[in-house]
Design an enzyme around this catalytic site. Structure first.
Site, PDB file in Angstrom:
ATOM      1  N   GLU A  31       2.899  29.499  45.887  1.00 34.92           N
ATOM      2  CA  GLU A  31       2.773  30.395  44.734  1.00 34.92           C
ATOM      3  C   GLU A  31       1.891  31.609  45.032  1.00 34.92           C
ATOM      4  O   GLU A  31       1.357  32.238  44.126  1.00 34.92           O
ATOM      5  CB  GLU A  31       2.208  29.620  43.535  1.00 34.92           C
ATOM      6  CG  GLU A  31       3.095  28.480  43.073  1.00 34.92           C
ATOM      7  CD  GLU A  31       2.509  27.734  41.896  1.00 34.92           C
ATOM      8  OE1 GLU A  31       2.519  28.286  40.787  1.00 34.92           O
ATOM      9  OE2 GLU A  31       2.040  26.592  42.089  1.00 34.92           O
ATOM     10  N   SER A 163       5.272  26.484  39.254  1.00 32.82           N
ATOM     11  CA  SER A 163       6.222  27.592  39.138  1.00 32.82           C
ATOM     12  C   SER A 163       7.667  27.166  39.372  1.00 32.82           C
ATOM     13  O   SER A 163       8.497  27.948  39.810  1.00 32.82           O
ATOM     14  CB  SER A 163       5.858  28.724  40.116  1.00 32.82           C
ATOM     15  OG  SER A 163       4.653  29.331  39.746  1.00 32.82           O
ATOM     16  N   TYR A 229      10.110  34.541  36.839  1.00 33.89           N
ATOM     17  CA  TYR A 229       9.516  35.698  37.505  1.00 33.89           C
ATOM     18  C   TYR A 229      10.480  36.826  37.876  1.00 33.89           C
ATOM     19  O   TYR A 229      10.040  37.920  38.192  1.00 33.89           O
ATOM     20  CB  TYR A 229       8.798  35.240  38.786  1.00 33.89           C
ATOM     21  CG  TYR A 229       7.736  34.196  38.521  1.00 33.89           C
ATOM     22  CD1 TYR A 229       6.602  34.502  37.767  1.00 33.89           C
ATOM     23  CD2 TYR A 229       7.873  32.904  39.008  1.00 33.89           C
ATOM     24  CE1 TYR A 229       5.632  33.549  37.523  1.00 33.89           C
ATOM     25  CE2 TYR A 229       6.904  31.943  38.773  1.00 33.89           C
ATOM     26  CZ  TYR A 229       5.791  32.269  38.025  1.00 33.89           C
ATOM     27  OH  TYR A 229       4.833  31.326  37.775  1.00 33.89           O
ATOM     28  N   ARG A 268      -2.572  25.476  30.032  1.00 33.99           N
ATOM     29  CA  ARG A 268      -1.316  25.555  29.291  1.00 33.99           C
ATOM     30  C   ARG A 268      -0.612  24.217  29.378  1.00 33.99           C
ATOM     31  O   ARG A 268      -0.619  23.568  30.430  1.00 33.99           O
ATOM     32  CB  ARG A 268      -0.428  26.643  29.917  1.00 33.99           C
ATOM     33  CG  ARG A 268       0.576  27.271  28.969  1.00 33.99           C
ATOM     34  CD  ARG A 268       1.508  28.214  29.724  1.00 33.99           C
ATOM     35  NE  ARG A 268       2.441  27.473  30.551  1.00 33.99           N
ATOM     36  CZ  ARG A 268       2.783  27.829  31.794  1.00 33.99           C
ATOM     37  NH1 ARG A 268       2.249  28.880  32.367  1.00 33.99           N
ATOM     38  NH2 ARG A 268       3.652  27.098  32.472  1.00 33.99           N
ATOM     39  N   ASP A 270       3.116  22.367  28.819  1.00 29.67           N
ATOM     40  CA  ASP A 270       4.556  22.612  28.659  1.00 29.67           C
ATOM     41  C   ASP A 270       5.235  21.368  28.105  1.00 29.67           C
ATOM     42  O   ASP A 270       4.922  20.237  28.524  1.00 29.67           O
ATOM     43  CB  ASP A 270       5.189  22.962  30.009  1.00 29.67           C
ATOM     44  CG  ASP A 270       4.610  24.231  30.613  1.00 29.67           C
ATOM     45  OD1 ASP A 270       4.067  25.055  29.844  1.00 29.67           O
ATOM     46  OD2 ASP A 270       4.700  24.402  31.837  1.00 29.67           O
ATOM     47  N   GLU A 283       4.136  18.794  31.432  1.00 24.67           N
ATOM     48  CA  GLU A 283       2.987  18.862  32.338  1.00 24.67           C
ATOM     49  C   GLU A 283       1.856  19.698  31.744  1.00 24.67           C
ATOM     50  O   GLU A 283       2.045  20.424  30.767  1.00 24.67           O
ATOM     51  CB  GLU A 283       3.408  19.457  33.679  1.00 24.67           C
ATOM     52  CG  GLU A 283       3.978  20.861  33.585  1.00 24.67           C
ATOM     53  CD  GLU A 283       4.479  21.370  34.932  1.00 24.67           C
ATOM     54  OE1 GLU A 283       3.630  21.587  35.813  1.00 24.67           O
ATOM     55  OE2 GLU A 283       5.692  21.539  35.096  1.00 24.67           O
ATOM     56  N   ASN A 285      -0.927  22.605  32.938  1.00 22.73           N
ATOM     57  CA  ASN A 285      -1.227  23.617  33.964  1.00 22.73           C
ATOM     58  C   ASN A 285      -2.666  24.071  33.791  1.00 22.73           C
ATOM     59  O   ASN A 285      -3.044  24.562  32.729  1.00 22.73           O
ATOM     60  CB  ASN A 285      -0.299  24.831  33.802  1.00 22.73           C
ATOM     61  CG  ASN A 285       1.160  24.451  33.886  1.00 22.73           C
ATOM     62  OD1 ASN A 285       1.733  24.351  34.947  1.00 22.73           O
ATOM     63  ND2 ASN A 285       1.771  24.211  32.723  1.00 22.73           N
ATOM     64  N   GLY A 289      -0.123  31.207  35.236  1.00 22.37           N
ATOM     65  CA  GLY A 289       0.019  32.631  35.545  1.00 22.37           C
ATOM     66  C   GLY A 289      -0.785  33.498  34.590  1.00 22.37           C
ATOM     67  O   GLY A 289      -0.861  33.222  33.400  1.00 22.37           O
TER      68      GLY A 289
END
Length: 323
Positions: A31, A163, A229, A268, A270, A283, A285, A289
């Site tokens: 990443e 990612s 992205y 974060r 998800d 998951e 994070n 990002g």
């Protein structure tokens, strides 16, 4: 109490503006490119807020240089292995340098998709059925049986990548075999998760608060690296379109998941909502990002925080959380 809290926050902010802050970015993980963009945006936001900031690419500069440069505090902008998995956090603790985000344990557990799922299950938090495949025993596995046990369609995920790197969907034995071989190129353990039909959401966490939820929409098979992205067709909805009760539920669930893995400071969570309307955690994070168009800044903007205010709050949390 409010005045005392405000006074303490102002004092911490004044202290931080006397410190030399390093934003660690780049690194050597898969990443790297995302991290380079995040680090540059964070440094710009902190400089705008009046902090003394130095950008350091850990691929090019040894961590011991933090001591010779007299760095007081680190803002971690490294995604993936070596930055988000507890390794960097342990090194910084050994060097005695405070840092943003989760500590060693929270970082390590959150990064590991398999252990996170096991923790969700142990804590009775909703998550899709799953299986674990180890590279060493791959050839002994009946892919047909695994596929059948998980409903005939699965998401294949390397255990320790972010990612959406190395991820693929599979609904035939041939597809599953190929996806596993691809995933083993990133990790020796792979998570197979029962396919979830439904929209994907993300909830940013800042301190003890859950920010407004975001719903991601992509015409692709799933929200993969390209959708995140590269694609111009991905849409982000904030407000996310949920009822007030549903959004409260998703926020509460996200905070429980964040706390369950020992995550700290900011991050974060998800999750998806399946065809039966049941939430399914994906998951946590711990270093998501952080470009100015990334998901956490989008949620912060909806909450009323500019990008510069957001990175300032994350830095302030590094004072409170590490006490």
């Amino acid at each position: 109490m409010v005045k005392a809290s405000q006074s303490s926050s102002a004092s911490s902010l004044a202290q931080l503006k006397q410190e030399k802050i390093a934003v660690l970015y780049g690194g050597t993980s898969a990443e790297r490119e995302v991290s380079l963009n995040s680090g540059q945006a964070i440094a710009k936001g902190l400089q705008y807020a009046g902090f003394d900031v130095t950008l350091i690419d850990t691929k090019l500069v040894p961590l011991t240089d933090l001591l010779t440069q007299k760095i007081d505090r680190v803002f971690i902008a490294l995604h993936g292995r070596g930055g988000e998995d507890g390794c960097l956090q342990g090194a910084l603790e050994y060097l005695g340098i405070p840092y943003t985000g989760s500590t060693v344990l929270g970082s390590s557990l959150s990064m590991d998709k398999i252990r996170s799922k096991q923790i969700f299950k142990a804590c009775d938090l909703p998550t899709a059925p799953f299986a674990v495949v180890d590279k060493a025993h791959f050839e002994e596995l009946s892919l047909e049986s695994v596929l059948a046990d998980l409903g005939g369609k699965v998401m294949v995920k390397p255990a320790n990548e972010g990612s959406s790197i190395g991820m693929a969907q599979a609904q035939t034995v041939e597809q599953l075999g190929n996806a596993l071989i691809e995933a083993f190129g990133f990790d020796h353990e792979v998570l197979l998760e029962a396919w979830i039909d439904g929209p994907e959401y993300t909830v940013a966490i800042l301190g003890d608060k859950a920010l407004p939820a975001i719903r991601m929409e992509t015409p692709r098979e799933f929200y993969d690296y390209e959708a995140k992205y590269q694609s111009t067709s991905t849409q982000y909805h904030c407000p996310c379109g949920l009822s007030e009760a549903d959004e409260s539920e998703i926020k509460a669930l996200s905070i429980k998941a964040f706390n369950a893995t020992g995550a700290q400071g900011w991050g974060r969570v998800d999750l998806m909502r399946n065809s039966l309307g049941v939430w399914q955690l994906l998951e946590v994070n711990t270093v998501p990002g952080m470009t100015e168009t990334s998901l956490v800044p989008k949620a912060a903007d909806a909450f009323g925080l500019s990008f510069s205010e957001l990175v300032t709050q994350i830095l302030l949390l590094s004072v409170k959380d590490k006490r």
